[in-house]
Design an enzyme around this catalytic site. Structure first.
Site, PDB file in Angstrom:
ATOM      1  CG  LEU A  57       6.302  26.061-101.493  1.00 11.80           C
ATOM      2  CD1 LEU A  57       6.349  25.162-100.265  1.00 11.80           C
ATOM      3  CD2 LEU A  57       4.920  25.994-102.145  1.00 11.80           C
ATOM      4  N   GLY A  58       8.182  30.286-101.400  1.00  9.85           N
ATOM      5  CA  GLY A  58       8.443  31.601-100.814  1.00  9.85           C
ATOM      6  C   GLY A  58       9.903  31.926-100.936  1.00  9.85           C
ATOM      7  N   GLY A  60      13.123  35.054 -99.949  1.00  7.61           N
ATOM      8  CA  GLY A  60      13.540  36.252 -99.234  1.00  7.61           C
ATOM      9  C   GLY A  60      15.030  36.426 -99.354  1.00  7.61           C
ATOM     10  CB  VAL A  65      10.415  27.701 -98.515  1.00  5.21           C
ATOM     11  CG1 VAL A  65       9.684  26.396 -98.205  1.00  5.21           C
ATOM     12  CG2 VAL A  65      11.124  28.201 -97.263  1.00  5.21           C
ATOM     13  CE  LYS A  86      15.052  29.316 -94.128  1.00  6.12           C
ATOM     14  NZ  LYS A  86      14.691  29.820 -92.783  1.00  6.12           N
ATOM     15  CG  ASP A 183      12.039  37.498 -88.160  1.00  4.68           C
ATOM     16  OD1 ASP A 183      11.682  38.653 -87.853  1.00  4.68           O
ATOM     17  OD2 ASP A 183      12.110  37.102 -89.333  1.00  4.68           O
TER      18      ASP A 183
END
Length: 331
Positions: A57-58, A60, A65, A86, A183
């Protein structure tokens, strides 16, 4: 999830990145210097013997995730057995205490029981692969940065007020329990199908004295921020405080009201050098009664940022004065 792991300073351009920046200090203990656990293997198809990964999904610098199926829930006939997982990225996971930092995110977020904060279901370690992971609710919807791409002129007051109140309420609640986010930015807020969610407390910390045994992100070793939303004191090396969260949130609220970052997408240090705070004007769609509070929250100097999330929330909950009230005020 839009972090970046770097061992050099941020981009030298005048525009600050909207990615989270990690600077690894020379004091950081690298895996080769201090091997305290087995070498990681590749991410398995099924984590913990239960969660079958379906797709990414994502991703970094700090983590990734995934959408996953909970095979246990599926076995018992749950029609919606889907969760989000995650995990740490390979580079970050090589640090000996990386799993402890992921657990810290779990311990902080699990304290929060709020309709506008992402729900965490658990923290586990897949023993064969030595991969730690979080189990979270699977969110569907637009993040605020995606919303801003669709609404470049900002949001009308009624919509802005609804989103602002939900976000302010979530962060005010977090602060009331001693949990700092660390953040806050548009990509860490989602308009889910059943309401707004604030997520990704990966850089969060407890206030001093809370959860003293909890692993903390040591900012002598890791300097972590998203440049355009980081308060000036964070850029100067000060510890994370509620006031720093307030600055980041104020930048997000200004952006939602106007469609643009308050300081031309520059870091607070760059913006202060250019005295951009002297040119700030109230966004047209923000009612006048909200502007003094938001302007205070955008102050570069922490000592002048004398407003809390709870106080901002109280202001944004107030309806704009009607025409009759404005006439009385003038006379």
């Amino acid at each position: 999830m839009s972090e970046q792991l770097l061992d050099a300073p941020p981009l030298a351009s005048n525009e600050a990145s909207d990615l989270t920046y990690f600077a690894l200090a020379a004091t950081a203990a690298k895996p080769a210097e201090k091997a305290t656990r087995p070498v990681l293997s590749e991410l398995p198809e099924v984590l913990g013997g239960r969660y079958k990964i379906e797709r990414l999904l994502g991703v970094g610098g700090m983590g990734a995730v995934y959408r996953a199926r909970d095979l246990l829930r599926e076995q018992f006939g749950d029609p919606e057995p889907y969760v989000a997982l995650k995990t740490l990225s390979d580079d970050f996971a090589e640090y000996p205490d990386a799993n402890a930092l992921l657990y810290s995110e779990f311990a902080l977020t699990a304290r929060l029981n709020h309709p506008h904060v992402v729900r965490l279901f658990g923290f586990e370690v897949d023993v064969p692969s030595q991969r730690a992971f979080l189990i979270l609710e699977l969110l569907k919807g637009l993040t605020l940065d995606q919303l801003l791409c669709e609404r470049p002129e900002g949001l009308p007051w009624r919509e802005l007020q609804e989103i602002s109140i939900a976000l302010l309420d979530a962060l005010s609640y977090s602060h009331s329990l001693g949990v700092l986010h660390g953040d806050l930015k548009p990509s860490n807020v989602m308009l889910a199908e059943d309401g707004l969610r604030l997520f990704d407390y990966g850089l969060g910390q407890p206030v001093e004295g809370l959860l003293p045994g909890l692993p903390r992100l040591c900012r002598n070793r890791f300097t972590a921020w998203t440049p355009r939303y980081a308060a000036l004191e964070l850029l100067d090396g000060a510890p994370l405080t509620a006031a720093a969260d307030v600055y980041a949130l104020a930048c997000v609220l200004y952006e939602l009201a106007s469609g643009r970052h308050p300081f031309r997408r520059l870091s607070a240090k760059q913006a202060k050098a250019l005295e951009l705070d002297q040119r700030l004007q109230r966004p047209e769609q923000l009612p006048p009664h909200c502007w003094p509070a938001l302007r205070t929250a955008l102050a570069f100097d922490e000592a002048q940022r004398g407003i809390s999330c709870a106080q901002l929330l109280a202001v944004f909950r107030q309806p704009p004065p009607g025409r009759w009230s404005r006439w009385l005020g003038r006379h």
